[in-house]
Structure formats: C-alpha cells, structure tokens
Motif scaffolding. Structure first.
Motif, short mmCIF file in Angstrom:
data_model
loop_
_atom_site.label_atom_id
_atom_site.label_comp_id
_atom_site.label_asym_id
_atom_site.label_seq_id
_atom_site.Cartn_x
_atom_site.Cartn_y
_atom_site.Cartn_z
N PHE A 1 0.76 -0.98 0.00
CA PHE A 1 -0.83 -0.29 0.02
C PHE A 1 0.53 1.31 -0.05
O PHE A 1 0.19 2.54 -0.64
N GLY A 2 2.52 1.40 0.59
CA GLY A 2 3.06 2.13 0.59
C GLY A 2 2.45 3.51 1.85
O GLY A 2 3.07 4.11 1.63
N VAL A 3 2.60 2.43 2.78
CA VAL A 3 1.88 3.37 3.93
C VAL A 3 2.49 2.79 5.17
O VAL A 3 3.03 1.67 5.50
N SER A 4 2.84 3.51 6.14
CA SER A 4 3.28 2.73 7.94
C SER A 4 2.58 2.21 7.84
O SER A 4 1.27 2.13 8.11
N ARG A 5 2.61 1.72 9.33
CA ARG A 5 1.65 0.59 10.17
C ARG A 5 0.84 1.13 10.90
O ARG A 5 0.57 0.17 11.21
N THR A 6 1.46 2.14 11.02
CA THR A 6 0.33 2.24 12.61
C THR A 6 -1.19 2.93 11.43
O THR A 6 -2.22 2.53 12.12
N PRO A 7 -1.13 3.38 10.18
CA PRO A 7 -2.66 3.83 9.88
C PRO A 7 -2.88 2.26 9.35
O PRO A 7 -3.84 2.28 9.64
N LEU A 8 -2.19 1.82 8.99
CA LEU A 8 -2.72 0.46 8.96
C LEU A 8 -2.97 -0.43 9.95
O LEU A 8 -4.21 -1.10 9.81
N ARG A 9 -2.70 -0.06 10.87
CA ARG A 9 -3.67 -1.17 12.55
C ARG A 9 -4.49 -0.48 13.02
O ARG A 9 -5.04 -0.90 13.26
N GLU A 10 -4.23 0.91 12.59
CA GLU A 10 -5.44 1.29 12.83
C GLU A 10 -6.90 0.34 11.52
O GLU A 10 -8.08 0.61 12.19
N ALA A 11 -6.07 0.72 10.29
CA ALA A 11 -7.41 0.00 9.45
C ALA A 11 -7.44 -1.54 10.08
O ALA A 11 -9.03 -2.47 10.14
N ILE A 12 -7.00 -2.39 11.08
CA ILE A 12 -7.40 -3.65 11.15
C ILE A 12 -7.97 -3.94 12.19
O ILE A 12 -9.26 -4.88 12.56
N LYS A 13 -8.38 -2.43 13.26
CA LYS A 13 -8.37 -2.87 14.31
C LYS A 13 -9.44 -2.26 13.83
O LYS A 13 -10.84 -2.82 15.16
N TYR A 14 -9.82 -1.68 12.84
CA TYR A 14 -11.39 -0.89 12.70
C TYR A 14 -12.14 -2.32 12.28
O TYR A 14 -13.22 -3.13 12.35
N LEU A 15 -11.33 -3.16 11.33
CA LEU A 15 -12.06 -4.34 10.69
C LEU A 15 -12.25 -5.60 11.86
O LEU A 15 -13.15 -6.33 11.64
N ALA A 16 -11.62 -5.65 12.83
CA ALA A 16 -12.05 -6.09 13.93
C ALA A 16 -13.25 -6.13 14.31
O ALA A 16 -13.87 -6.64 15.29
N SER A 17 -13.31 -4.64 14.54
CA SER A 17 -14.61 -4.03 15.54
C SER A 17 -15.84 -4.34 14.82
O SER A 17 -17.11 -4.87 14.74
N GLU A 18 -15.49 -4.67 13.15
CA GLU A 18 -17.43 -4.92 12.32
C GLU A 18 -16.63 -6.40 11.76
O GLU A 18 -18.09 -6.70 11.27
#
Length: 227
Positions: A52-69
């Motif tokens: 994606f060309g992104v750092s782990r911080t925003p990626l982890r935020e997205a993963i946590k959101y998908l976990a909440s879903e």
C-alpha cells in the motif's frame, strides 16, 4: 477556533488523515471480500504496508476497525487473522438477516416516500448495468447498498444497526454467492422482482421475494463453507 487559513504551512488537515484511513480500510476490506486474503490468513503488516505504501500505524488502525466489524480477529501470538466463519455461523446470520429484511419490507411498503423508492430504483439500475458489463466489484457494492437502503426505508434505527453489523460480517460470504454466471444471473433476477414489488408497494410479494432471495443466498454459498 482556527480556520484552515490560520494553520501553519504544511500542517496536515484532519480530512487528509481520515481519507488515508478510509483508503486503507477500503482496500483491506476489498481484499478480504474478494478472497485476496482468505479466511484464516494472517495479515502480514509489513508486506501489506509495503504494497500500500503506508506505515504500520495507519494500517494497524484499519485492522483494528476491521476487527470491530467482525471481519478480522486479533489472535494472541498470531496477530491479525481474517475471520473464518463456520457453516452454522453463516446459516444463523443469514436467517437473522432474512427475518430483519422481511420485517423491513413490510414497513417500507407502508411508509417509504416515492423519492426514497426512486433512489433505490436508481441504485438497482446501476447494479444491473454493472452486471451487464461484468463489473463484479461495482455490482456487489451496489447490491449491498440496496439491501441497506431497503432496511433504512423502515425507519427503525435498531433494525438498521443490527442489520448493518450482520451484513458487514457476511460481506465475503455474500460476494462468494455471486460466483459463476448461473448464480449471478439468478441473484439479479431476484433483485428485479424485489424492486418491482417495492415500487408497487406490494408488501406480501416483497416479503416473499426477500425470503426466497436470502434463502437462495444460503444455498449459493453453503458448499464453499466448512462445517
């Protein structure tokens, strides 16, 4: 409160960060829905971040959101893993979704405005056009939006909340239900019947079509699931 003009040059606006979050979230969700990340697969943050060309911080935020879903599980010692539902779990969720949509159908025929129904008709026509052009991702997203909007017509926030939660968890499963020309064509035909019944405000017919559509949804996916 400072305006955008008062911010120092180069200061990132909140909307930009939110856009990045949404972009990562959408791409990850699509990878799960379309099977690029299969159920039970560990999400490799390093590889995905590089892709994606992104750092782990925003990626982890997205993963946590998908976990909440409910699309991702955070497993000790393994990290983030794509959620794997059993056949019974899927059957149970589809049974509840069917009940919710049948209830919504009755209310929608009674209280929905002509403008709201016309809005669903417009989405339906876009969906059929996507089907005719073989644009499966576009078709799928419009399909899901139609189901969401149908429930919203009932004007029942509690109903919409529960439906949204289950629909999110079933995203990958519902996508699988459109694999193959025959399955896809039948699903489209059922949607044609749904929109016709809604426009006619024929609650009995709409409930019948919704019941058949979501019963068939289970039949279309059951062979792809583990017991």
């Amino acid at each position: 409160m400072a305006s955008a003009a008062d911010l120092p040059s180069g200061t990132p606006h909140r909307i930009e960060r939110q856009s990045l979050h949404e972009a990562i979230l959408t791409r990850l969700r699509d990878m799960i829905i379309e099977g690029d990340l299969t159920p039970g697969t560990r999400i490799n943050e390093g590889a995905i971040g590089a892709q994606f060309g992104v750092s782990r911080t925003p990626l982890r935020e997205a993963i946590k959101y998908l976990a909440s879903e409910g699309l991702v599980e955070l497993v000790p010692s393994r990290g983030a893993v794509v959620k794997k539902f059993t056949a019974k779990e899927v059957r149970d969720m589809l049974d509840v979704v069917r009940t919710l949509e049948e209830h919504a159908a009755v209310s929608a025929c009674a209280v929905a405005t002509d403008e709201a129904v016309a809005g669903i008709r417009a989405l339906h026509d876009e969906m059929v056009a996507a089907y005719e052009h073989g644009e499966r991702r576009t078709y799928y997203k419009l399909n899901q939006e139609i189901h969401t909007r149908l429930v919203e017509l009932a004007d029942n926030a509690a109903l919409s909340d529960v439906h949204a939660m289950l629909q999110t968890r079933l995203k990958r499963i519902r996508y699988v239900g459109h694999e193959g020309e025959e399955k896809w064509a039948k699903a489209v035909g059922e949607h044609v019947e749904m929109i016709e019944a809604l426009e006619a405000r024929d609650a009995d017919r709409l409930v019948d079509v919704v019941h058949r559509h979501l019963t068939k949804a289970w039949e279309r996916v059951k062979d792809s699931l583990e017991t």
